[in-house]
Design an enzyme around this catalytic site. Sequence first.
Site, mmCIF file in Angstrom:
data_model
loop_
_atom_site.group_PDB
_atom_site.id
_atom_site.type_symbol
_atom_site.label_atom_id
_atom_site.label_comp_id
_atom_site.label_asym_id
_atom_site.label_seq_id
_atom_site.Cartn_x
_atom_site.Cartn_y
_atom_site.Cartn_z
ATOM 1 N N THR A 17 0.815 -1.224 0.000
ATOM 2 C CA THR A 17 0.000 0.000 0.000
ATOM 3 C C THR A 17 0.846 1.271 0.000
ATOM 4 O OG1 THR A 17 -0.152 0.020 2.419
ATOM 5 C CG2 THR A 17 -1.939 -1.089 1.231
ATOM 6 N N GLU A 25 -0.675 32.599 -5.400
ATOM 7 C CA GLU A 25 0.188 33.475 -4.583
ATOM 8 C C GLU A 25 1.607 33.527 -5.140
ATOM 9 O OE1 GLU A 25 -0.325 33.800 -0.170
ATOM 10 O OE2 GLU A 25 -1.451 31.948 -0.468
HETATM 11 N N1 ASP Z 1 5.075 -1.448 3.764
HETATM 12 C C1 ASP Z 1 4.034 -2.222 3.130
HETATM 13 C C2 ASP Z 1 4.200 -2.105 1.640
HETATM 14 O O1 ASP Z 1 3.916 -1.047 1.088
HETATM 15 C C3 ASP Z 1 2.712 -1.743 3.585
HETATM 16 C C4 ASP Z 1 1.502 -2.406 2.958
HETATM 17 O O2 ASP Z 1 1.555 -3.123 1.997
HETATM 18 O O3 ASP Z 1 0.405 -2.176 3.497
HETATM 19 O O4 ASP Z 1 4.631 -3.022 1.017
#
Ligand code: ASP
Length: 366
Positions: free
Chosen positions: A129, A323
């Site tokens: 993620t 700005e």
């Molecule tokens: N650190 C992990 C990754 O990005 C976190 C995840 O997958 O939720 O591989």
Amino acid sequence: MVRPITHRAARALVVALLLSGTATIGVVAQTRATTGGALPTVVVLATGGTIAGAAASDVQAAYTSGQVGVDQLLAAVPQAKKLATLRGEQIANIGSQDMNDEVWLKLARRVNELTAMPDVAGIVITHGTDTIEETAYFLNLVVKSRKPVVLTAAMRPSTALSADGPLNFYNAVAVAANKDAAGRGVLVVVNDWVHGASSLTKASTTAVQTFLSPLTGLIATVAYGDVDWNRGPIGKNTAQSEFSLDSVTTLPRVDIIMAHENMDGALIDAAVAAGAKGVVIAGVGNGNLTAAALTTLTKQAKNGVVCVRSSRVATGRVGRNVEVDDDKSGFVASLDLNPQKARVLLRLALLKQRTNADLQRLFAEY
Ligand code: ASP
């Protein structure tokens, strides 16, 4: 088969759209891929992440990403075999904090090869993620196909109590096999929500409901494989994209520098000294930075470094000449792209010489 929307799905969609800030609800059609006959073929490309992570116990926070191989991932969700004929390939097995250009180029090339095969209906990519939004947006710019390319991930490792990976994977296969998924750009399916690659961002370090599409809302929702489509993609993508990886072996360096109170220009100069051809400022507010940093940034822009103003704020547009006088300083405004996605677009844009006006066009179109 188009079926009437269920009460539960309708409620989920409304909640999703309200939470993600979408103003309008489009026509909703609920479709299922499996209408009888041969199942579509979906190829699963695994790259690692928490979805393939493992911990010593099912109730501990500490774990290691990228421990489980693609065969184990497929075996863990036998239900997905009713949605599609699945084939798996291991592209990498890393935490996505370690995502790099080598894996990106390998992944993008493999997606282009597979989507060109007539028997392949769609692709599912399992990913961490942390950087999924960057990989999804990169693929959105360089994949040359209208076929569904769907990334999925998990916040809890495969060994956790209430792991979220299996249902996310099942839903991702359902979206990739769905007959209405084509032509919507690269998609990300996590926690029942289907995001467009240009709109999603990771919003919580730990929550299962971490991804939002704050400016534009969701492309669809998916509940146990039933997909409710809401809209098409925003911005040019995939088959319409002018970017190509043909003959590309390296991508230019672009650094992101965060603005803050009392900022000077030292890190901007350091990025350029390290070889950055472009700099993305994660500015305060509407892409602002201190007068001192602005002076250095203007100097670098005049020297030919492409300087893009984005924002460290979680949502909102960075407009031109608000700005900061972008015309006078020779800057580009990132518009809807957050710093991490602005960096991806700029790296591809810098594969050829461009005027500032052309660069600004790219940020408006993609
Ligand atoms: N650190 C992990 C990754 O990005 C976190 C995840 O997958 O939720 O591989």
